[in-house]
Design an enzyme around this catalytic site. Sequence first.
Site, PDB file in Angstrom:
ATOM      1  N   ASN A  98      -7.693   5.124  -9.040  1.00  0.00           N
ATOM      2  CA  ASN A  98      -6.263   4.982  -9.299  1.00  0.00           C
ATOM      3  C   ASN A  98      -5.992   5.726 -10.602  1.00  0.00           C
ATOM      4  OD1 ASN A  98      -3.697   4.176  -9.912  1.00  0.00           O
ATOM      5  ND2 ASN A  98      -4.069   1.992  -9.629  1.00  0.00           N
ATOM      6  N   ARG A 129      -5.400   6.365  -4.864  1.00  0.00           N
ATOM      7  CA  ARG A 129      -4.016   5.882  -4.862  1.00  0.00           C
ATOM      8  C   ARG A 129      -3.133   7.046  -5.278  1.00  0.00           C
ATOM      9  NH1 ARG A 129      -0.758   2.727  -9.288  1.00  0.00           N
ATOM     10  NH2 ARG A 129       1.107   2.244  -8.105  1.00  0.00           N
TER      11      ARG A 129
END
Length: 399
Positions: free
Chosen positions: A22, A92
């Site tokens: 992420n 992500r």
Amino acid sequence: MTEPPTQPTTEPTTDQPVLVLNAGSSSLKYQLVVPESGHVLASGTVERIGEGGGDGGGGPADHAEALQQMQQRLRDDGVDLQAVGLRAVGHRVVHGGPDFSDPVLVDDEVLSRVRDLVPLAPLHNPGAITGIEAAQEAYDVPQVAVFDTAFFSDLPAAAATYALPRDLAREHRLRRYGFHGTSHRYVAGATADLLGRPLADLDQVVLHLGNGCSASAVHGGRAVDTSMGLTPLEGLVMGTRSGDVDPGLHAFLHREAGLSLDEVDELLNKRSGLQGIAGVNDFREVVRRKDAGDDDARLAFDVFVHRLKHYVGAYLAQLGRLDVLVFTAGIGQNSPPVRAAVVEGLGGLGLSVDPERNEARKNEARVISPDGSPVTVAVVPTNEELAIARQAAEVLSRG
Ligand code: ADP
């Protein structure tokens, strides 16, 4: 009976982990997790990316260097990515624009389409792109992009459309995209599991209350409305973001306070919300100051709750009925006073919490409304990393 000897296989076994990345503009969160069992082998955050130099204490120069630091940390923790049989890297990606409604295997074309979305998410997508490039370089396994907007990609047109001239909206891809979709989707599913009812039968309002905050209305597992829009600035009051303001505010601040549009953008994203009203963005500190009698902190709390009630009421009206109101993320999972304040006075609509259940400090999915309530109120921990790992595994299994 003796087992046949195990043959080496290219099929993933169900204990092979996915590395979830992420990448923010200046941080890289990572988690090595087995999608099927949820077993976490390692996790952490590399911070201060791009802030290197000068004082000697700066972070890595870029995401490639951050990835190297992550690998070093994993080695220090005794995790060997070769030995664990890394299955895939799941990334992500905040903005999937109008195109991406599902997770996808990353190839050159996907990467170039994600690049094409940078104008829609200048703060968020560049980090993801450099993270993907660095991971492609470092690991010879499939890379999967999971989009934060995907869950909201088929919002009903009436919920997704801004009342702007159609040609302008088309040209600049202006619509309400919604964010935190991975969390909203995961939590809606986990809530159905908690209640032991089919997702398809439930009308839910999900409140994701972390540093960023968003609400969604979910009908039968499908998002029908959400509070974030073209950008993650719209909607609820957040740690440092204002959420909804009069769109006329921008012109007003430009005219009257001499702010440029970039300055207004920075003001509303970084210096507003709880931070703007209370002078602090950490919710624990807001509550601590409020309880100590600080008027600004009390106002920040009240404005935060007022906006939440506004959206709960709006989504109840959009759905026409409500089975469950769900609280998740840092504030939603950990703040009994917020949960109590949001449902206070809503008994007539079937919403209430049992004080003892609400106050209980448990890190598990649970119901906090009294038995037999017309509407269930629940606390359901989110787990975006696991959700991303599962979606990455699903993409691989589709082939
Ligand atoms: P992110 O959006 O960065 O993932 P989190 O979901 O971790 O953030 O939420 C962070 C927020 O949760 C912060 O405002 C923090 O103060 C708040 N929070 C964490 N623990 C508590 C707690 N025990 N009580 C109230 N708020 C909490």
